[in-house]
Design a protein around this motif. Structure first.
Motif, PDB file in Angstrom:
ATOM      1  N   MET A 215      18.551 -26.377   0.317  1.00  0.00           N
ATOM      2  CA  MET A 215      17.610 -25.388   0.848  1.00  0.00           C
ATOM      3  C   MET A 215      16.286 -25.452   0.083  1.00  0.00           C
ATOM      4  N   ALA A 216      16.368 -25.676  -1.208  1.00  0.00           N
ATOM      5  CA  ALA A 216      15.159 -25.756  -2.025  1.00  0.00           C
ATOM      6  C   ALA A 216      14.289 -26.938  -1.609  1.00  0.00           C
ATOM      7  N   VAL A 217      14.917 -28.088  -1.349  1.00  0.00           N
ATOM      8  CA  VAL A 217      14.159 -29.268  -0.906  1.00  0.00           C
ATOM      9  C   VAL A 217      13.462 -28.983   0.415  1.00  0.00           C
ATOM     10  N   SER A 218      14.168 -28.306   1.318  1.00  0.00           N
ATOM     11  CA  SER A 218      13.581 -27.964   2.614  1.00  0.00           C
ATOM     12  C   SER A 218      12.346 -27.085   2.438  1.00  0.00           C
ATOM     13  N   LEU A 219      12.428 -26.122   1.535  1.00  0.00           N
ATOM     14  CA  LEU A 219      11.289 -25.237   1.270  1.00  0.00           C
ATOM     15  C   LEU A 219      10.134 -26.012   0.651  1.00  0.00           C
ATOM     16  N   LEU A 220      10.434 -26.906  -0.267  1.00  0.00           N
ATOM     17  CA  LEU A 220       9.399 -27.709  -0.915  1.00  0.00           C
ATOM     18  C   LEU A 220       8.665 -28.588   0.089  1.00  0.00           C
ATOM     19  N   GLN A 221       9.371 -29.045   1.099  1.00  0.00           N
ATOM     20  CA  GLN A 221       8.749 -29.896   2.113  1.00  0.00           C
ATOM     21  C   GLN A 221       7.839 -29.120   3.055  1.00  0.00           C
ATOM     22  N   LYS A 222       8.042 -27.800   3.116  1.00  0.00           N
ATOM     23  CA  LYS A 222       7.264 -26.971   4.031  1.00  0.00           C
ATOM     24  C   LYS A 222       6.030 -26.364   3.371  1.00  0.00           C
ATOM     25  N   GLN A 223       6.074 -26.126   2.046  1.00  0.00           N
ATOM     26  CA  GLN A 223       4.931 -25.520   1.385  1.00  0.00           C
ATOM     27  C   GLN A 223       4.866 -25.957  -0.069  1.00  0.00           C
ATOM     28  N   HIS A 224       3.709 -25.756  -0.650  1.00  0.00           N
ATOM     29  CA  HIS A 224       3.513 -26.147  -2.043  1.00  0.00           C
ATOM     30  C   HIS A 224       4.007 -25.059  -2.993  1.00  0.00           C
ATOM     31  N   PHE A 225       4.612 -25.499  -4.099  1.00  0.00           N
ATOM     32  CA  PHE A 225       5.002 -24.577  -5.167  1.00  0.00           C
ATOM     33  C   PHE A 225       4.426 -25.064  -6.483  1.00  0.00           C
ATOM     34  N   ASP A 226       3.987 -24.118  -7.316  1.00  0.00           N
ATOM     35  CA  ASP A 226       3.442 -24.448  -8.630  1.00  0.00           C
ATOM     36  C   ASP A 226       4.526 -24.498  -9.698  1.00  0.00           C
ATOM     37  N   ILE A 227       5.572 -23.696  -9.508  1.00  0.00           N
ATOM     38  CA  ILE A 227       6.629 -23.586 -10.506  1.00  0.00           C
ATOM     39  C   ILE A 227       7.989 -23.677  -9.815  1.00  0.00           C
ATOM     40  N   LEU A 228       8.887 -24.449 -10.411  1.00  0.00           N
ATOM     41  CA  LEU A 228      10.277 -24.514  -9.947  1.00  0.00           C
ATOM     42  C   LEU A 228      11.185 -24.061 -11.088  1.00  0.00           C
ATOM     43  N   ILE A 229      11.964 -23.012 -10.858  1.00  0.00           N
ATOM     44  CA  ILE A 229      12.977 -22.563 -11.814  1.00  0.00           C
ATOM     45  C   ILE A 229      14.323 -22.847 -11.170  1.00  0.00           C
ATOM     46  N   SER A 230      15.090 -23.757 -11.777  1.00  0.00           N
ATOM     47  CA  SER A 230      16.296 -24.233 -11.116  1.00  0.00           C
ATOM     48  C   SER A 230      17.501 -24.292 -12.040  1.00  0.00           C
ATOM     49  N   ASP A 231      18.638 -23.922 -11.470  1.00  0.00           N
ATOM     50  CA  ASP A 231      19.908 -24.197 -12.122  1.00  0.00           C
ATOM     51  C   ASP A 231      20.158 -25.702 -12.000  1.00  0.00           C
ATOM     52  N   ILE A 232      20.994 -26.248 -12.861  1.00  0.00           N
ATOM     53  CA  ILE A 232      21.277 -27.680 -12.774  1.00  0.00           C
ATOM     54  C   ILE A 232      22.475 -27.961 -11.885  1.00  0.00           C
ATOM     55  N   GLU A 233      23.539 -27.210 -12.048  1.00  0.00           N
ATOM     56  CA  GLU A 233      24.730 -27.420 -11.233  1.00  0.00           C
ATOM     57  C   GLU A 233      24.648 -26.587  -9.958  1.00  0.00           C
ATOM     58  N   MET A 234      24.401 -27.252  -8.803  1.00  0.00           N
ATOM     59  CA  MET A 234      24.317 -26.562  -7.509  1.00  0.00           C
ATOM     60  C   MET A 234      24.958 -27.418  -6.435  1.00  0.00           C
ATOM     61  N   PRO A 235      25.407 -26.795  -5.342  1.00  0.00           N
ATOM     62  CA  PRO A 235      25.981 -27.562  -4.222  1.00  0.00           C
ATOM     63  C   PRO A 235      24.931 -28.430  -3.536  1.00  0.00           C
ATOM     64  N   PHE A 236      25.387 -29.500  -2.894  1.00  0.00           N
ATOM     65  CA  PHE A 236      24.571 -30.388  -2.074  1.00  0.00           C
ATOM     66  C   PHE A 236      23.608 -31.250  -2.900  1.00  0.00           C
ATOM     67  N   ILE A 237      22.691 -30.619  -3.605  1.00  0.00           N
ATOM     68  CA  ILE A 237      21.723 -31.347  -4.439  1.00  0.00           C
ATOM     69  C   ILE A 237      21.642 -30.634  -5.783  1.00  0.00           C
ATOM     70  N   ASN A 238      21.869 -31.357  -6.886  1.00  0.00           N
ATOM     71  CA  ASN A 238      21.805 -30.694  -8.189  1.00  0.00           C
ATOM     72  C   ASN A 238      20.366 -30.522  -8.654  1.00  0.00           C
ATOM     73  N   GLY A 239      20.210 -29.797  -9.741  1.00  0.00           N
ATOM     74  CA  GLY A 239      18.875 -29.454 -10.222  1.00  0.00           C
ATOM     75  C   GLY A 239      18.040 -30.640 -10.629  1.00  0.00           C
ATOM     76  N   ILE A 240      18.663 -31.666 -11.229  1.00  0.00           N
ATOM     77  CA  ILE A 240      17.909 -32.846 -11.657  1.00  0.00           C
ATOM     78  C   ILE A 240      17.352 -33.588 -10.440  1.00  0.00           C
ATOM     79  N   ASP A 241      18.185 -33.787  -9.431  1.00  0.00           N
ATOM     80  CA  ASP A 241      17.724 -34.466  -8.210  1.00  0.00           C
ATOM     81  C   ASP A 241      16.666 -33.632  -7.481  1.00  0.00           C
ATOM     82  N   LEU A 242      16.875 -32.320  -7.510  1.00  0.00           N
ATOM     83  CA  LEU A 242      15.891 -31.424  -6.884  1.00  0.00           C
ATOM     84  C   LEU A 242      14.543 -31.549  -7.579  1.00  0.00           C
TER      85      LEU A 242
END
Length: 374
Positions: A38-65
């Motif tokens: 879901m985060a990748v989808s949001l990033l593709q739709k609009q610009h973000f200045d800051i990303l605060i992310s957990d590392i262990e997540m379903p589908f795409i982990n934080g490092i790949d995100l």
């Protein structure tokens, strides 16, 4: 205002981060994602200045995100938090220039210190960017001249962009809000996808579009300088495009208030048709009559009358023909020619469609003449 994306599959953790961000609500706009996909989808739709992310997540982990986020926005600031005190995670995070890595449970003091560092870096980038104000003063001090000779090498529009600007100005001149909106949104879509174009050229084109949109407002010239500065202060095209859309809405609203002027054009068109229905009337002739483009005249005529121009001309001719069929003993072929039909068979077909009777049958029922002739 900076755009911040929180990515964590745990609702409680997202709520905690939002709570910790409460004191920054005047500086940060928060968006949430429940997983990496879901985060990748949001990033593709609009610009973000800051990303605060957990590392262990379903589908795409934080490092790949974060890797994807850096591909989309190289300047994005990243903060990781994780329950895993694992050196490999830290090493991967550092390779992405994510110098802020916080272990769960989140420590409030550590979180605020890390975020303050991020905001300082963002602020310093913004200050550096606004030094381009000198460019504004040198090249945009005269609102009547968008392309001074000394800057032509940097900002001469391409042929495609020149045509696009011409279409925008034509739409404004003709109060064609639909064409205006479509053309401006096409411009925004085009430059939101181009990454190899000079940022100065893009800003120049954006100011050109905004100048055209501001021409729809009485105080447009007075507001132009401040609008240009906004364009050059913004770091991201998404912010500039939002500004353009804001003035696009205002321009369309102003033009729509002038709709009575369009009715005048339609009224004049109808008047001409009524007077010249038996002549060969072209769309170009009608458009020239009211100083509009053929396409635009067709659009507003259909909107205001519910009929195309050709259908309207034909209906006027058939009404005139019905009167002649009923009140004279003229030959049907002569009536067809008199009202503007060059083909008698076609005239009879359309007459029957309109009156549910052939001209002869219509005459027999409605004629005031006892003896008719063909």
């Amino acid at each position: 205002m900076y755009q911040l994306l929180i990515a964590d599959d745990e609702l409680d953790e997202r709520m905690l981060v939002k709570y910790l961000l409460k004191e920054y609500e005047d500086d940060i706009n928060i968006t949430e994602a429940a997983n990496g996909k879901m985060a990748v989808s949001l990033l593709q739709k609009q610009h973000f200045d800051i990303l605060i992310s957990d590392i262990e997540m379903p589908f795409i982990n934080g490092i790949d995100l974060a890797t994807k986020a850096k591909e989309l926005y190289p300047d994005i600031e990243i903060m990781f938090f994780s329950g895993f005190d694992d050196f490999n995670y830290v090493r991967n995070a550092l390779s992405l220039h994510a110098v802020n890595y916080i272990l769960k449970p989140i420590n409030q003091t550590e979180f605020h210190e890390s975020l303050s560092e991020i905001l300082k870096r963002l602020d310093s980038k913004t200050i550096e960017f606004t030094k381009s104000e000198k460019y504004i003063e040198d090249h945009f001090h005269d609102t009547t001249d968008f392309c001074p000779e000394d800057s032509a090498a940097d900002t001469t529009p391409t042929l495609e962009d020149s045509n696009l600007l011409g279409e925008i100005k034509t739409a404004i001149r003709e109060s064609d809000t639909e064409a205006l909106r479509n053309t401006v949104m096409h411009f925004i879509d085009k430059y939101s996808k181009l990454g190899n174009v000079s940022h100065m050229y893009i800003r120049y084109m954006c100011t050109s579009v905004l100048q055209a949109l501001l021409s729809c407002q009485s105080d447009g010239k007075d507001r132009f300088d401040s609008v240009v500065r906004q364009v050059y202060y913004y770091k991201h095209f998404s912010d500039i495009s939002s500004l353009i859309e804001e003035y696009l809405d205002a321009a369309c609203e102003s033009l729509e208030k002038e709709l009575p002027n369009q009715s005048y054009a339609v009224t004049q068109t109808i008047k001409f048709i009524e007077q010249h229905y038996n002549e060969d009337i072209s769309l170009t002739t009608l458009a020239d009559l009211v100083f509009l483009s053929p396409n635009y005249l067709s659009n507003i005529f259909a909107k205001e009358t519910g009929s195309t121009i050709n259908k309207y001309i034909r209906s006027v001719r058939l009404k005139k023909a019905a009167t002649l069929v009923k009140n004279t003993n003229m030959k049907i072929s002569d009536i067809a020619a008199k009202v503007g039909f060059s083909n008698t068979s076609y005239f009879c077909k359309k007459f029957q469609e309109a009156y549910a009777a052939t001209p002869d049958a219509y005459r027999q029922v409605n004629s005031s003449y006892e003896n008719t002739q063909e």
